[in-house]
Design a protein around this motif. Structure first.
Motif, short mmCIF file in Angstrom:
data_model
loop_
_atom_site.label_atom_id
_atom_site.label_comp_id
_atom_site.label_asym_id
_atom_site.label_seq_id
_atom_site.Cartn_x
_atom_site.Cartn_y
_atom_site.Cartn_z
N GLU A 136 0.96 -1.06 0.00
CA GLU A 136 -0.06 0.05 -0.09
C GLU A 136 0.90 1.27 0.09
OE1 GLU A 136 -2.73 -0.07 3.11
OE2 GLU A 136 -3.58 -2.07 2.41
N ASP A 137 1.92 1.21 0.72
CA ASP A 137 2.84 2.36 0.88
C ASP A 137 3.62 2.67 -0.62
OD1 ASP A 137 2.54 2.55 3.40
OD2 ASP A 137 4.24 1.60 3.88
N TRP A 138 3.73 1.49 -1.17
CA TRP A 138 4.59 1.73 -2.51
C TRP A 138 3.43 2.19 -3.67
CZ3 TRP A 138 9.48 1.57 -3.24
CH2 TRP A 138 10.12 1.55 -4.45
N GLU A 139 2.23 1.92 -3.37
CA GLU A 139 1.23 2.24 -4.50
C GLU A 139 0.92 3.76 -4.22
OE1 GLU A 139 -2.13 -0.47 -3.88
OE2 GLU A 139 -1.23 -1.92 -5.07
N ILE A 140 0.91 4.10 -2.90
CA ILE A 140 0.48 5.49 -2.77
C ILE A 140 1.86 6.38 -3.47
CG2 ILE A 140 0.82 7.34 -0.70
CD1 ILE A 140 -0.74 5.16 1.08
N LEU A 141 3.17 6.05 -3.26
CA LEU A 141 4.28 6.74 -3.65
C LEU A 141 3.91 6.56 -5.07
CD1 LEU A 141 6.94 5.39 -1.16
CD2 LEU A 141 6.05 7.88 -1.47
N SER A 142 3.86 5.55 -5.75
CA SER A 142 3.76 5.35 -7.22
C SER A 142 2.75 6.51 -8.03
CB SER A 142 3.26 4.08 -7.68
OG SER A 142 4.23 3.25 -7.32
N LYS A 143 1.64 6.79 -7.13
CA LYS A 143 0.67 7.75 -7.61
C LYS A 143 1.26 9.05 -7.56
CE LYS A 143 -3.27 4.99 -6.16
NZ LYS A 143 -4.41 4.80 -5.45
N CYS A 144 2.21 9.31 -6.74
CA CYS A 144 2.83 10.84 -6.47
C CYS A 144 3.84 10.97 -7.46
CB CYS A 144 3.47 10.79 -5.42
SG CYS A 144 2.45 10.75 -3.78
N VAL A 145 4.70 9.79 -7.94
CA VAL A 145 5.67 9.74 -9.02
C VAL A 145 5.16 9.56 -10.47
CG1 VAL A 145 8.08 8.91 -9.72
CG2 VAL A 145 7.18 9.19 -7.46
N THR A 146 4.33 10.58 -10.92
CA THR A 146 3.51 10.45 -12.27
C THR A 146 4.20 10.78 -13.43
OG1 THR A 146 2.35 12.59 -11.76
CG2 THR A 146 1.48 10.59 -10.56
N GLY A 147 4.94 11.97 -13.27
CA GLY A 147 5.46 12.53 -14.44
C GLY A 147 4.55 13.81 -15.08
N ARG A 148 3.40 13.78 -14.32
CA ARG A 148 2.38 15.19 -14.62
C ARG A 148 3.47 16.27 -14.28
NH1 ARG A 148 -1.38 12.15 -11.84
NH2 ARG A 148 -0.92 13.26 -10.15
N GLY A 149 3.73 17.16 -15.20
CA GLY A 149 4.55 18.43 -14.82
C GLY A 149 5.88 18.12 -14.57
N ALA A 150 6.46 17.17 -14.87
CA ALA A 150 7.94 16.73 -14.76
C ALA A 150 8.89 17.75 -15.44
CB ALA A 150 8.09 15.05 -15.33
N THR A 151 9.78 17.96 -14.68
CA THR A 151 11.19 18.86 -15.29
C THR A 151 12.22 17.87 -15.79
OG1 THR A 151 11.96 19.20 -13.12
CG2 THR A 151 10.22 20.84 -13.87
N GLN A 152 12.07 16.68 -15.23
CA GLN A 152 13.30 15.91 -15.71
C GLN A 152 12.86 15.07 -16.90
OE1 GLN A 152 14.63 14.77 -11.28
NE2 GLN A 152 14.44 13.18 -12.51
N PRO A 153 13.70 14.60 -17.69
CA PRO A 153 13.37 13.68 -18.98
C PRO A 153 13.07 12.27 -18.62
CG PRO A 153 15.82 13.93 -18.57
CD PRO A 153 15.20 14.78 -17.74
N TYR A 154 12.88 11.94 -17.22
CA TYR A 154 12.32 10.69 -16.63
C TYR A 154 11.85 11.00 -15.17
CZ TYR A 154 16.85 10.20 -14.32
OH TYR A 154 17.84 10.61 -13.12
N VAL A 155 10.86 10.06 -14.76
CA VAL A 155 10.65 10.14 -13.28
C VAL A 155 10.98 8.84 -12.70
CG1 VAL A 155 8.43 11.53 -13.76
CG2 VAL A 155 8.19 9.10 -13.97
N GLN A 156 11.33 8.86 -11.25
CA GLN A 156 11.83 7.69 -10.86
C GLN A 156 11.60 7.57 -9.32
OE1 GLN A 156 16.44 7.18 -10.31
NE2 GLN A 156 15.97 5.63 -11.91
N LEU A 157 10.98 6.30 -8.86
CA LEU A 157 10.85 5.86 -7.72
C LEU A 157 11.82 5.02 -7.31
CD1 LEU A 157 8.76 5.72 -5.20
CD2 LEU A 157 7.73 4.13 -6.18
N LEU A 158 12.80 5.61 -6.46
CA LEU A 158 14.02 5.04 -6.12
C LEU A 158 14.17 4.68 -4.59
CD1 LEU A 158 17.28 4.79 -6.70
CD2 LEU A 158 17.41 7.32 -6.10
N ALA A 159 14.60 3.40 -4.18
CA ALA A 159 14.63 2.85 -3.17
C ALA A 159 16.01 2.10 -2.55
CB ALA A 159 13.41 1.87 -2.67
N ASP A 160 16.24 1.98 -1.48
CA ASP A 160 17.23 1.07 -1.14
C ASP A 160 16.85 0.22 0.06
OD1 ASP A 160 17.36 2.59 1.63
OD2 ASP A 160 19.43 3.65 1.10
N MET A 161 17.59 -0.67 0.34
CA MET A 161 17.14 -1.90 1.36
C MET A 161 18.15 -2.86 1.62
SD MET A 161 14.55 -4.46 -0.63
CE MET A 161 14.19 -5.21 0.66
N ASN A 162 18.30 -3.25 2.90
CA ASN A 162 19.50 -4.14 3.48
C ASN A 162 18.99 -5.53 3.11
OD1 ASN A 162 21.22 -2.17 4.16
ND2 ASN A 162 20.22 -2.04 6.11
#
Length: 162
Positions: A136-162
C-alpha cells in the motif's frame, strides 16, 4: 604518496560514484531498488543522485521518504546535510523541505502521514529502507511519481534496502 596528494581535503564533501552506484546514476528506470548489506554506500549514493537531479534539472520536485517522518530526520537528513548538501546550495524550510536556488525542492515525508502525499506530483522519490514499507505504501508513492508536470526527462521511484 601520490594518492594522498590527490585526495580532497577532509572538509570537502567529495563524492564519486563507482560500481553499482555508478549504474544507479545512469539508470532511468521508473522504479529502482538498490539492495545490499549495511554500510556499503547505498543511501549516500541515492541521496547524491537526488541531489544531482535537483541541481541539473531546475524546478525538479523530489521527496525523501521513510516509514516514519521521525526516522527520516535522524537518518537520511543527517547524511544529506553532513555529506551531500553543498554549503549554501539549499536550506531547510520549516523542517519540511530543502530548497535549491534553481527552484528544485526535496520534500521530507513519512509514510505515517499519508495525507501529506495526496495529490503530490513528483519527478522522483527516494525511499530509505524500503523493507519497512508495504504494498500500500508503494502504491501511494507510485501515484505521486507520475510525470505530470515533470521537469526531468524521466521520473523515478528510487529505494534502498538491506
Amino acid at each position: 604518496m601520490v594518492a594522498a596528494a590527490l585526495a580532497p581535503p577532509p572538509e570537502q564533501k567529495y563524492y564519486r560514484p563507482v560500481g553499482t552506484i555508478l549504474d544507479l546514476f545512469r539508470a532511468r528506470d521508473r522504479e529502482l531498488v538498490v539492495e545490499g548489506p549495511a554500510d556499503t554506500g547505498k543511501s549516500r549514493g541515492c541521496l547524491e543522485k537526488v541531489h544531482a537531479c535537483c541541481e541539473k534539472y531546475g524546478g525538479a520536485r523530489w521527496a525523501f521518504v521513510r516509514k516514519t517522518r521521525k526516522s527520516l530526520t535522524t537518518t537520511a537528513c543527517v547524511t544529506y546535510e553532513r555529506w551531500v548538501r553543498p554549503d549554501g546550495a539549499s536550506h531547510l524550510w520549516g523542517e519540511q523541505e530543502y530548497r535549491y536556488p534553481n527552484g528544485s525542492k526535496i520534500y521530507l515525508l513519512g509514510l505515517d502521514e499519508p495525507n501529506r502525499l495526496q495529490s503530490m506530483e513528483l519527478d522522483g522519490a527516494y525511499v530509505m529502507q524500503a523493507e519497512e514499507t508495504d504494498v500500500e505504501d508503494w502504491e501511494i508513492l507510485s501515484k505521486c511519481v507520475t510525470g505530470r508536470g515533470a521537469t526531468q526527462p524521466y521520473v523515478q521511484l528510487l529505494a534502498d534496502m538491506n
